[in-house]
Design a protein around this motif. Structure first.
Motif, PDB file in Angstrom:
ATOM      1  N   ALA A 197      26.959  33.532  91.090  1.00  0.00           N
ATOM      2  CA  ALA A 197      27.719  33.230  89.866  1.00  0.00           C
ATOM      3  C   ALA A 197      27.095  32.063  89.106  1.00  0.00           C
ATOM      4  N   ALA A 198      26.548  31.079  89.838  1.00  0.00           N
ATOM      5  CA  ALA A 198      25.970  29.906  89.198  1.00  0.00           C
ATOM      6  C   ALA A 198      24.765  30.258  88.335  1.00  0.00           C
ATOM      7  N   ILE A 199      24.101  31.368  88.632  1.00  0.00           N
ATOM      8  CA  ILE A 199      22.925  31.784  87.860  1.00  0.00           C
ATOM      9  C   ILE A 199      23.317  32.670  86.686  1.00  0.00           C
ATOM     10  N   TYR A 200      24.136  33.681  86.958  1.00  0.00           N
ATOM     11  CA  TYR A 200      24.352  34.747  85.978  1.00  0.00           C
ATOM     12  C   TYR A 200      25.665  34.681  85.215  1.00  0.00           C
ATOM     13  N   LEU A 201      26.583  33.773  85.605  1.00  0.00           N
ATOM     14  CA  LEU A 201      27.876  33.669  84.930  1.00  0.00           C
ATOM     15  C   LEU A 201      28.080  32.233  84.454  1.00  0.00           C
ATOM     16  N   ASP A 202      28.877  32.071  83.408  1.00  0.00           N
ATOM     17  CA  ASP A 202      29.143  30.723  82.914  1.00  0.00           C
ATOM     18  C   ASP A 202      30.227  30.056  83.752  1.00  0.00           C
ATOM     19  N   LYS A 203      30.672  28.872  83.341  1.00  0.00           N
ATOM     20  CA  LYS A 203      31.630  28.107  84.127  1.00  0.00           C
ATOM     21  C   LYS A 203      32.978  28.813  84.267  1.00  0.00           C
ATOM     22  N   ASN A 204      33.233  29.757  83.378  1.00  0.00           N
ATOM     23  CA  ASN A 204      34.481  30.521  83.435  1.00  0.00           C
ATOM     24  C   ASN A 204      34.281  31.898  84.061  1.00  0.00           C
ATOM     25  N   GLU A 245      23.768  43.805  79.930  1.00  0.00           N
ATOM     26  CA  GLU A 245      24.669  44.913  80.279  1.00  0.00           C
ATOM     27  C   GLU A 245      24.889  44.983  81.786  1.00  0.00           C
ATOM     28  N   ARG A 246      23.815  44.774  82.560  1.00  0.00           N
ATOM     29  CA  ARG A 246      23.925  44.855  84.017  1.00  0.00           C
ATOM     30  C   ARG A 246      24.701  43.665  84.586  1.00  0.00           C
ATOM     31  N   ILE A 247      24.525  42.491  83.999  1.00  0.00           N
ATOM     32  CA  ILE A 247      25.316  41.337  84.441  1.00  0.00           C
ATOM     33  C   ILE A 247      26.802  41.594  84.204  1.00  0.00           C
ATOM     34  N   ALA A 248      27.113  42.114  83.022  1.00  0.00           N
ATOM     35  CA  ALA A 248      28.514  42.384  82.687  1.00  0.00           C
ATOM     36  C   ALA A 248      29.121  43.430  83.614  1.00  0.00           C
ATOM     37  N   ASN A 252      31.581  41.382  91.240  1.00  0.00           N
ATOM     38  CA  ASN A 252      30.950  41.209  92.546  1.00  0.00           C
ATOM     39  C   ASN A 252      30.051  39.979  92.579  1.00  0.00           C
ATOM     40  N   LEU A 253      29.385  39.676  91.464  1.00  0.00           N
ATOM     41  CA  LEU A 253      28.577  38.460  91.416  1.00  0.00           C
ATOM     42  C   LEU A 253      29.452  37.225  91.608  1.00  0.00           C
ATOM     43  N   ALA A 254      30.654  37.286  91.067  1.00  0.00           N
ATOM     44  CA  ALA A 254      31.571  36.148  91.146  1.00  0.00           C
ATOM     45  C   ALA A 254      32.031  35.867  92.575  1.00  0.00           C
ATOM     46  N   LYS A 255      31.868  36.815  93.482  1.00  0.00           N
ATOM     47  CA  LYS A 255      32.270  36.624  94.877  1.00  0.00           C
ATOM     48  C   LYS A 255      31.356  35.646  95.611  1.00  0.00           C
ATOM     49  N   PHE A 256      30.173  35.405  95.050  1.00  0.00           N
ATOM     50  CA  PHE A 256      29.182  34.578  95.728  1.00  0.00           C
ATOM     51  C   PHE A 256      28.791  33.416  94.809  1.00  0.00           C
ATOM     52  N   PRO A 257      29.191  32.199  95.158  1.00  0.00           N
ATOM     53  CA  PRO A 257      28.997  31.046  94.258  1.00  0.00           C
ATOM     54  C   PRO A 257      27.565  30.863  93.763  1.00  0.00           C
ATOM     55  N   ALA A 258      26.578  31.061  94.620  1.00  0.00           N
ATOM     56  CA  ALA A 258      25.188  30.864  94.200  1.00  0.00           C
ATOM     57  C   ALA A 258      24.759  31.930  93.198  1.00  0.00           C
TER      58      ALA A 258
END
Length: 564
Positions: free
Chosen positions: A193-200, A177-180, A185-191
């Protein structure tokens, strides 16, 4: 006083005392060692199990608490981790009671108005990105605790969490829930996003596996080289380079200059017990004592439920008004310790009517993000052993995933603790809290916190360790658990399950859990309270010595959420 609480809470109480809720080990948030000589309670079963495993390998409560803290940085990284800070309150087996301040520190280049743009504080600057982070203190504080009395070596309590980070774990519903909620904002930082988000750039769903190999490598480097790796070695240098390239102020020298502070605990009395709380830059110890002192001026046992809730709310309101004016880093500003004095509580009690709310003395109610206020940011660890070691650690990266920045190649989420300063007098932070110049930004200063690790003693011996997560509701959670457990003699699991309220002066609202009976809600409204009904609030952990046995208690609300 008898208070009816919701069925969903009462059904969960069975098993919150170290017993297994189900055969699946993932349900074990609060555990007692097999020999009954140690106990641990955390917000996550992986962390609790690692802590108990450390006990079985010869560790004591200090070792277990440190192991849990590193493990929570893996599985609960949206709330805490080595990129943040902590307060540690510990009663050593030899009787010493110590307060270890591992709070984050502003960089040397920080200035009073660094978040003011065109004459107005810009909250985005203090909450997301390079400027939002302070120098993390958790690694130094945990190392200090280890050296003070751990049975094992520092590496021994770090490596289990490193293994967990590398192998991966199942994402809990709360983490998903917190990742979603923070994916943009997580997507703004590549490192990040690489941990908590998928390739899309989509958030990973609950129960999917999350591996953090960079974080595992960082943990192993700390295990091998000690805190110097973090504060003077590659981690500090990587962070300094990233900050320089991304508009930040933190340098590798800021890391090298970080120091753990040893503080004098706040000592108070309530219902025949002695309480030890954490001093400034925490506001928790002062205001937990202040609120309980105010309540002690009234005959609590004779009050109807609505009258008691009303009184608690009024006491909170006065305390949080004082917090906004007086509290800050005591190394930089004078904080009157008389706030926790019973004589001062008497003067406040005289202003409180049991019939209606006291006129609000606020000078305005800035807009506040209510969702931020009630999210269960931060985490608390309670650990104890029968040798007399009792540990209460509250740790945080501030709001969800802190600044949202992960330093590339490290796996470490950096805090956004700079938002806990008063960016501008009267400007609210993410939790709606306002402050004065006492909490203004300054170089190497530590921001004010609500974290409230607490130890309770009876006749000179420890009987309880507790604390909570949930921004400013930390203070109100700890107060209410202590009220019900100490004044009303409730077992801690029952005390923790009572419907909670929260009043922080600004905004002038009384937050009330939906579990509170409707007739009490209506009675509070008649007394003048502006109610804001909230499903649940907060996340507490505690250990109680009961009938000669250690009883760990985990937050029922968190267990319910992750079971859904």
């Amino acid at each position: 006083m008898k208070i009816v609480f919701a069925l969903w809470v009462s059904l969960l109480i069975i098993g919150f005392t170290g017993q297994v809720l189900a055969d699946d080990a993932a349900n074990n948030y609060a555990l007692v060692s097999s020999d009954g000589r140690a106990a641990v309670a955390t917000v996550n079963p992986y962390a609790t199990q690692i802590a108990i495993d450390v006990i079985t390998r010869g560790g004591n409560a200090l070792d277990a608490a440190i192991a849990a803290a590193f493990a929570l940085g893996v599985v609960d990284g949206h709330n805490s981790g080595i990129g943040g800070g902590c307060f540690i309150l510990v009663r050593m087996a030899d009787g010493r009671i110590l307060a270890i301040d591992g709070r984050e520190m502003a960089p040397a280049a920080a200035t009073r108005d660094m978040f003011v743009v065109d004459g107005k504080a810009d909250p985005e600057l203090s909450r997301t990105g390079a400027l939002a982070a302070g120098i993390p203190g958790s690694v130094a504080a945990l190392d200090k605790l280890q050296k003070l009395g751990g049975n094992l070596k520092f590496r021994d309590v770090i490596l289990p969490a490193a293994d967990l980070a590398e192998k991966g774990f199942s994402i809990s519903p709360a983490l998903a829930e917190r990742i979603a909620a923070t994916k943009d904002n997580l997507a703004k930082f590549p490192a990040s996003a690489a941990i908590y988000l998928d390739k899309n750039n989509k958030p990973f769903p609950a129960f999917s596996s999350l591996q953090q190999k960079d974080l595992a490598a960082t943990y192993r480097a700390i295990a091998k080289q000690g805190p110097d790796y973090f504060y003077r070695g590659d981690f500090a240098k990587k962070t300094g380079r990233w900050m320089a390239a991304n508009g930040g102020l933190i340098t590798h020298k800021d890391f090298a200059n970080y120091q753990v502070k040893m503080r004098k605990p706040i000592v108070s009395e309530f219902a025949g017990y002695t309480l030890y709380g954490f001093p400034p830059p925490s506001s928790g110890g002062v205001h937990v004592a202040q609120i309980l002192n105010i309540l002690a001026q009234f005959d609590l046992d004779k009050l109807a439920p609505a009258e008691r809730y009303h009184l608690i709310a009024e006491a909170m309101k006065f305390a949080f008004a004082d917090r906004a004016h007086w509290l800050g880093d005591s190394d930089f500003t004078r904080v009157p310790m008389s706030l926790a004095d019973k004589r001062y509580a008497q003067t406040i009690a005289q202003k409180i009517s049991l019939e209606k709310t006291t006129a609000d003395i606020a000078h305005g109610n800035p807009d506040v993000d209510i969702q931020h206020l009630m999210n269960k940011h931060t985490t608390h660890i309670a650990a104890a052993d029968m040798d007399g070691n009792w540990v209460a650690i509250t740790s945080t990266v501030n709001t969800s995933f802190g600044s949202k920045v992960v330093i590339p190649g490290t796996g470490v989420v950096l805090n956004n603790q700079m938002d806990d300063f008063s960016a501008q007098v009267g400007a609210a932070n993410a939790f709606g809290l306002v402050g004065s110049d006492a909490n203004a930004i300054a170089a190497r200063k530590r921001p004010l916190s609500s974290m409230s690790p607490t130890l309770v003693f009876k006749n000179g011996e420890p009987v309880m360790a507790l604390g909570a997560a949930g921004g400013p509701t930390i203070i109100s959670q700890v107060v209410q658990t202590l009220l019900y457990a100490l004044n009303d003699s409730m077992p801690v699991e029952k005390a923790m399950a009572q419907p909670r309220i929260h009043q922080q002066w600004n905004p002038n609202l009384l937050f009330v859990e939906a579990a509170m009976p409707i007739d009490i809600q209506h009675a509070l409204q008649k007394k003048g309270h502006d109610l804001k009904i909230w499903p649940t609030m907060g996340a507490s952990q505690a250990i109680q010595l009961r009938d000669g046995k250690l009883v760990p208690v985990a937050e029922p609300r968190v267990i319910l959420q992750n079971a859904q």
